[in-house]
Design a protein around this motif. Structure first.
Motif, PDB file in Angstrom:
ATOM      1  N   ASN A  88      65.588  67.222  36.610  1.00 35.79           N
ATOM      2  CA  ASN A  88      64.907  68.358  35.994  1.00 35.79           C
ATOM      3  C   ASN A  88      63.593  67.870  35.396  1.00 35.79           C
ATOM      4  O   ASN A  88      63.275  66.675  35.438  1.00 35.79           O
ATOM      5  N   ALA A  89      62.825  68.803  34.848  1.00 33.83           N
ATOM      6  CA  ALA A  89      61.475  68.483  34.389  1.00 33.83           C
ATOM      7  C   ALA A  89      61.464  67.359  33.352  1.00 33.83           C
ATOM      8  O   ALA A  89      60.654  66.435  33.428  1.00 33.83           O
ATOM      9  N   THR A  90      62.380  67.409  32.382  1.00 35.06           N
ATOM     10  CA  THR A  90      62.398  66.393  31.337  1.00 35.06           C
ATOM     11  C   THR A  90      62.763  65.022  31.914  1.00 35.06           C
ATOM     12  O   THR A  90      62.174  64.006  31.548  1.00 35.06           O
ATOM     13  N   PHE A  91      63.744  64.998  32.815  1.00 38.72           N
ATOM     14  CA  PHE A  91      64.149  63.736  33.426  1.00 38.72           C
ATOM     15  C   PHE A  91      62.968  63.086  34.143  1.00 38.72           C
ATOM     16  O   PHE A  91      62.751  61.879  34.037  1.00 38.72           O
ATOM     17  N   VAL A  92      62.185  63.900  34.860  1.00 36.44           N
ATOM     18  CA  VAL A  92      61.032  63.366  35.591  1.00 36.44           C
ATOM     19  C   VAL A  92      60.030  62.737  34.618  1.00 36.44           C
ATOM     20  O   VAL A  92      59.476  61.673  34.894  1.00 36.44           O
ATOM     21  N   ARG A  93      59.821  63.380  33.454  1.00 31.43           N
ATOM     22  CA  ARG A  93      58.873  62.840  32.459  1.00 31.43           C
ATOM     23  C   ARG A  93      59.410  61.559  31.819  1.00 31.43           C
ATOM     24  O   ARG A  93      58.666  60.601  31.605  1.00 31.43           O
ATOM     25  N   LEU A  94      60.698  61.559  31.499  1.00 30.22           N
ATOM     26  CA  LEU A  94      61.306  60.348  30.937  1.00 30.22           C
ATOM     27  C   LEU A  94      61.201  59.203  31.945  1.00 30.22           C
ATOM     28  O   LEU A  94      60.943  58.056  31.576  1.00 30.22           O
ATOM     29  N   ASN A  95      61.397  59.543  33.203  1.00 28.35           N
ATOM     30  CA  ASN A  95      61.309  58.551  34.260  1.00 28.35           C
ATOM     31  C   ASN A  95      59.903  57.968  34.338  1.00 28.35           C
ATOM     32  O   ASN A  95      59.715  56.762  34.531  1.00 28.35           O
ATOM     33  N   LEU A  96      58.903  58.820  34.144  1.00 32.30           N
ATOM     34  CA  LEU A  96      57.518  58.372  34.156  1.00 32.30           C
ATOM     35  C   LEU A  96      57.274  57.388  32.993  1.00 32.30           C
ATOM     36  O   LEU A  96      56.602  56.374  33.153  1.00 32.30           O
ATOM     37  N   LEU A  97      57.856  57.697  31.849  1.00 34.42           N
ATOM     38  CA  LEU A  97      57.707  56.828  30.683  1.00 34.42           C
ATOM     39  C   LEU A  97      58.388  55.478  30.954  1.00 34.42           C
ATOM     40  O   LEU A  97      57.858  54.410  30.620  1.00 34.42           O
ATOM     41  N   PHE A  98      59.551  55.535  31.574  1.00 31.57           N
ATOM     42  CA  PHE A  98      60.267  54.310  31.941  1.00 31.57           C
ATOM     43  C   PHE A  98      59.399  53.466  32.890  1.00 31.57           C
ATOM     44  O   PHE A  98      59.237  52.253  32.702  1.00 31.57           O
ATOM     45  N   LEU A  99      58.783  54.129  33.877  1.00 28.20           N
ATOM     46  CA  LEU A  99      57.945  53.394  34.836  1.00 28.20           C
ATOM     47  C   LEU A  99      56.704  52.818  34.170  1.00 28.20           C
ATOM     48  O   LEU A  99      56.202  51.779  34.594  1.00 28.20           O
TER      49      LEU A  99
ATOM     50  N   PRO B  58      42.172  47.782  23.184  1.00 27.20           N
ATOM     51  CA  PRO B  58      41.523  48.779  24.048  1.00 27.20           C
ATOM     52  C   PRO B  58      42.136  48.804  25.458  1.00 27.20           C
ATOM     53  O   PRO B  58      42.225  49.853  26.079  1.00 27.20           O
ATOM     54  N   SER B  59      42.601  47.625  25.914  1.00 30.10           N
ATOM     55  CA  SER B  59      43.245  47.587  27.227  1.00 30.10           C
ATOM     56  C   SER B  59      44.527  48.407  27.231  1.00 30.10           C
ATOM     57  O   SER B  59      44.852  49.059  28.228  1.00 30.10           O
ATOM     58  N   TYR B  60      45.274  48.351  26.134  1.00 25.88           N
ATOM     59  CA  TYR B  60      46.532  49.106  26.093  1.00 25.88           C
ATOM     60  C   TYR B  60      46.258  50.599  26.031  1.00 25.88           C
ATOM     61  O   TYR B  60      46.927  51.395  26.686  1.00 25.88           O
ATOM     62  N   VAL B  61      45.252  50.975  25.226  1.00 24.63           N
ATOM     63  CA  VAL B  61      44.881  52.397  25.165  1.00 24.63           C
ATOM     64  C   VAL B  61      44.466  52.867  26.561  1.00 24.63           C
ATOM     65  O   VAL B  61      44.938  53.900  27.058  1.00 24.63           O
ATOM     66  N   ALA B  62      43.600  52.090  27.207  1.00 23.40           N
ATOM     67  CA  ALA B  62      43.122  52.456  28.545  1.00 23.40           C
ATOM     68  C   ALA B  62      44.299  52.553  29.519  1.00 23.40           C
ATOM     69  O   ALA B  62      44.365  53.472  30.341  1.00 23.40           O
ATOM     70  N   TYR B  63      45.221  51.599  29.410  1.00 24.75           N
ATOM     71  CA  TYR B  63      46.407  51.603  30.284  1.00 24.75           C
ATOM     72  C   TYR B  63      47.207  52.881  30.084  1.00 24.75           C
ATOM     73  O   TYR B  63      47.564  53.562  31.045  1.00 24.75           O
ATOM     74  N   VAL B  64      47.468  53.229  28.828  1.00 27.00           N
ATOM     75  CA  VAL B  64      48.293  54.409  28.538  1.00 27.00           C
ATOM     76  C   VAL B  64      47.589  55.691  28.981  1.00 27.00           C
ATOM     77  O   VAL B  64      48.196  56.557  29.616  1.00 27.00           O
ATOM     78  N   VAL B  65      46.273  55.798  28.687  1.00 26.75           N
ATOM     79  CA  VAL B  65      45.548  57.023  29.067  1.00 26.75           C
ATOM     80  C   VAL B  65      45.517  57.165  30.593  1.00 26.75           C
ATOM     81  O   VAL B  65      45.808  58.247  31.128  1.00 26.75           O
ATOM     82  N   SER B  66      45.188  56.078  31.302  1.00 24.17           N
ATOM     83  CA  SER B  66      45.087  56.186  32.760  1.00 24.17           C
ATOM     84  C   SER B  66      46.459  56.363  33.404  1.00 24.17           C
ATOM     85  O   SER B  66      46.606  57.127  34.357  1.00 24.17           O
ATOM     86  N   PHE B  67      47.465  55.665  32.876  1.00 25.44           N
ATOM     87  CA  PHE B  67      48.815  55.839  33.417  1.00 25.44           C
ATOM     88  C   PHE B  67      49.252  57.295  33.247  1.00 25.44           C
ATOM     89  O   PHE B  67      49.760  57.914  34.187  1.00 25.44           O
ATOM     90  N   SER B  68      49.015  57.851  32.047  1.00 22.94           N
ATOM     91  CA  SER B  68      49.406  59.239  31.791  1.00 22.94           C
ATOM     92  C   SER B  68      48.648  60.194  32.705  1.00 22.94           C
ATOM     93  O   SER B  68      49.225  61.148  33.239  1.00 22.94           O
ATOM     94  N   THR B  69      47.338  59.915  32.894  1.00 16.34           N
ATOM     95  CA  THR B  69      46.551  60.821  33.729  1.00 16.34           C
ATOM     96  C   THR B  69      47.016  60.766  35.178  1.00 16.34           C
ATOM     97  O   THR B  69      47.221  61.804  35.817  1.00 16.34           O
ATOM     98  N   ILE B  70      47.195  59.545  35.718  1.00 15.34           N
ATOM     99  CA  ILE B  70      47.641  59.450  37.116  1.00 15.34           C
ATOM    100  C   ILE B  70      49.048  60.044  37.234  1.00 15.34           C
ATOM    101  O   ILE B  70      49.365  60.736  38.203  1.00 15.34           O
ATOM    102  N   GLY B  71      49.884  59.804  36.228  1.00 14.07           N
ATOM    103  CA  GLY B  71      51.225  60.405  36.227  1.00 14.07           C
ATOM    104  C   GLY B  71      51.145  61.924  36.231  1.00 14.07           C
ATOM    105  O   GLY B  71      51.876  62.585  36.980  1.00 14.07           O
ATOM    106  N   ALA B  72      50.227  62.471  35.424  1.00 14.43           N
ATOM    107  CA  ALA B  72      50.053  63.926  35.374  1.00 14.43           C
ATOM    108  C   ALA B  72      49.559  64.459  36.718  1.00 14.43           C
ATOM    109  O   ALA B  72      49.999  65.513  37.185  1.00 14.43           O
TER     110      ALA B  72
END
Lengths: 228, 228, 228, 228
Positions: A88-99, B58-72
């Protein structure tokens, strides 16, 4: 209202497991293969290549420990998705955080390989490494717990197996905590401890199951008043 | 003429979604995992490893922002292909153009990590980063709009969901534009803004749907003459 | 007890081949593509680019030998999983160990490219390279032997083909051993030997099968008392 | 003989397309994503980051040309496997050889980005780049020709489409040859020529088909004695 009655639509509501697994497998495979990029013999090694090669042993240890850990995480992830009917949607997001943590592991691995065997930085590197592993393992555990509570587990799954999976994921976290503290004093113990946890996760737990069930039945039938 | 009558041939005319998804997932997974390669503590960190590790924030911030964006972006891409029955030639090419920007993202991420916290270059790096995100998000939006207009969306898809997906993809673009301008003056605000947009995209929009529908029905029934 | 009678549960007991293949293909694809990262012309090549490009020939040789070897391993892995109906827990772990060596190969390849054509280190590099290939090939062989003994091979598989696959995997190991020893004295011979083994593995063995069967039948019918 | 009569065995004789496509998609996705690793602004850019960023334009050109070319190769590969019912041992090996060139492309791309705009090495870099593209395109063509001759194409495939695919793959080779020679004198023309070829390959050829068929029928019916 029309919406609530149409059965084929419900199927699309749940997130398909296919792309989740494909994407996760991709991240696992890349993270595990990038580890090798951090192994390098100094370009000026020249005549003493064999010695330089052997001197790189911390890199090999780091490679084996991280490869085993990511491999163990992949097996754990596999075990979890195998029990799921859907996502489900939440599982997919948690999975993204895990990755996010899985794909971060090559960095502490590099730190670990670079600073082991050097007095004070060694402790820092081993501690950072341990905390990264702990966070990754905690998220894997969270993924499983969430899936369990959100009712994503297949209704026909064997309760004992489900329980066993939970039981197997828990002690790893405690062990990581103990090793992180130990590593502040004796870094080398922590390193082999991390390897041991990975191997513990990797050992096929289903092989253990028949033994476990037999042991439980034996206990239950022979000594009924005993408390566990 | 024989050609026009044979129904199994039509199936091959539409581009299969399978390899499109597999290839896209591969590019997403690799781009997201390559981000870690740009995080490094200087080799000469020596005794001050902990401090060097923290100085790399700054590397960790950049990592988190880009990871979140590509994940999104991956989630958005997933949401889009989920509504498609099939793909067509133009969609595949647009998708390739979208991936060109996705796989480019590690470069502005690196710039961003290297030049943040340094007076003048910081603005340049944050602006380049913002423009890259904007272009990538615009192409994702274009992919969806094209799919919608070209009639690739499943006929049985819920109109409200389709509309909601469009509504969710649009504000991100405006927000990116505002943040790019803001970043010229206060770079750090832009950075957290980019993270906020990624998180906004990541929050499961289907969870929002029942609330939205309830809110709309309530509004419609209680205050009919109101304009939205 | 109820557990033992339910047939759909048995299916989940065996490990699905899908994610095993997807993950393995990912590791193979990444390891084979990372090889190119180690090819580089010195930045200061300037006016003499063509010469610098040609001087990099050891990198190209290393690239071709390693690409062919990983390609051959992938083909072998393919041939093995093709004969399997399902996988089991031990096979998955052995496979992980095999992949640990596959994804390690870019490192000895780099050593090999860097130190060939330099007197003494050349022997060390070629020997390390050979041992890595030997270990990887041994694990591939072990995977197959294990699958065969554990009864994972499809019951309807052609016995002759199964036997032929075993026969083809064995001589490679002996050849690697011989070449490792040869490489201590004449490194260049070992290099071309490793390429020859990869090509030997790559040549489609099914093409050989009809010829082999014909030859066996001919021998059996015409000269019965002959010993092989 | 028993062997010849069993129909389920024949299915295993042909190589399954699944893993071939998965592995190829992996290599394409990685090669295309690794291109970004070669884009870098000098660490000491400092106050002049914008200028340094703009000065990196050859890297962006190289990125776009190589991304488009690998993307076009992926589309071509897709078009080919789409027409195949199955694969065979030789096709799999040819495919491996093709991938050897695809995954090599990041290296000439880097050369190209590093040496463009510098007098004499520019010609060398552009020529090496062109030859790499030519070899890759030739192998793609060979893959298709082999599949066609070996009877791997689906029996129900539209002859006109099959012929059109062949017609589209051929002129690219001639164009590459012309551009390689041109590049020796005017490197910049070759660069934009390579981009043009990639775009030519990328333009959906099926869109062209109805127009082509209409044009042919019109020609045939109105001016019968004309030679093509």
């Amino acid at each position: 209202m029309t919406n609530a009655e149409s059965p084929p639509r419900r199927k699309r509501r749940g997130f398909s497991k296919g792309r989740l697994e494909a994407f996760s497998d991709g991240v696992f495979a890349i993270a595990i293969t990038l580890l090798v990029l951090d192994i390098a013999v100094p370009a000026g090694a020249g005549q003493h290549l064999l010695r330089s090669f052997i001197d790189e042993w911390p890199s090999y240890v780091a490679y084996v420990v991280s490869f085993s850990t990511i491999g163990a995480m992949w097996l754990g992830h596999n075990a979890i998705t195998e029990y799921l009917d859907r996502s489900n949607a939440t599982f997919v997001r948690l999975n993204l955080l895990f990755l996010l943590f899985v794909s971060f592991l090559p960095f502490p691995t590099r730190l670990f390989a670079d600073f082991i065997q050097r007095d004070s930085p060694e402790r820092v590197a081993v501690t950072i490494y341990g905390i990264s592993l702990l966070l990754t393992a905690t998220l894997l555990m969270t993924l499983w717990r969430y899936a369990h509570r959100a009712g994503l587990v297949r209704p026909d799954a064997d309760d004992e197996e489900v329980q066993l999976l939970t039981q197997r994921l828990t002690p790893g976290l405690a062990a990581y905590l103990v090793l992180i503290v130990t590593g502040l004093f004796v870094p080398v113990v922590a390193v082999f401890g991390y390897l041991a946890i990975a191997i513990f996760y990797i050992i096929p737990f289903r092989e253990v199951r028949p033994a476990l069930r037999f042991w439980r039945q034996a206990r239950r039938s022979s000594r009924p008043p005993e408390t566990s």
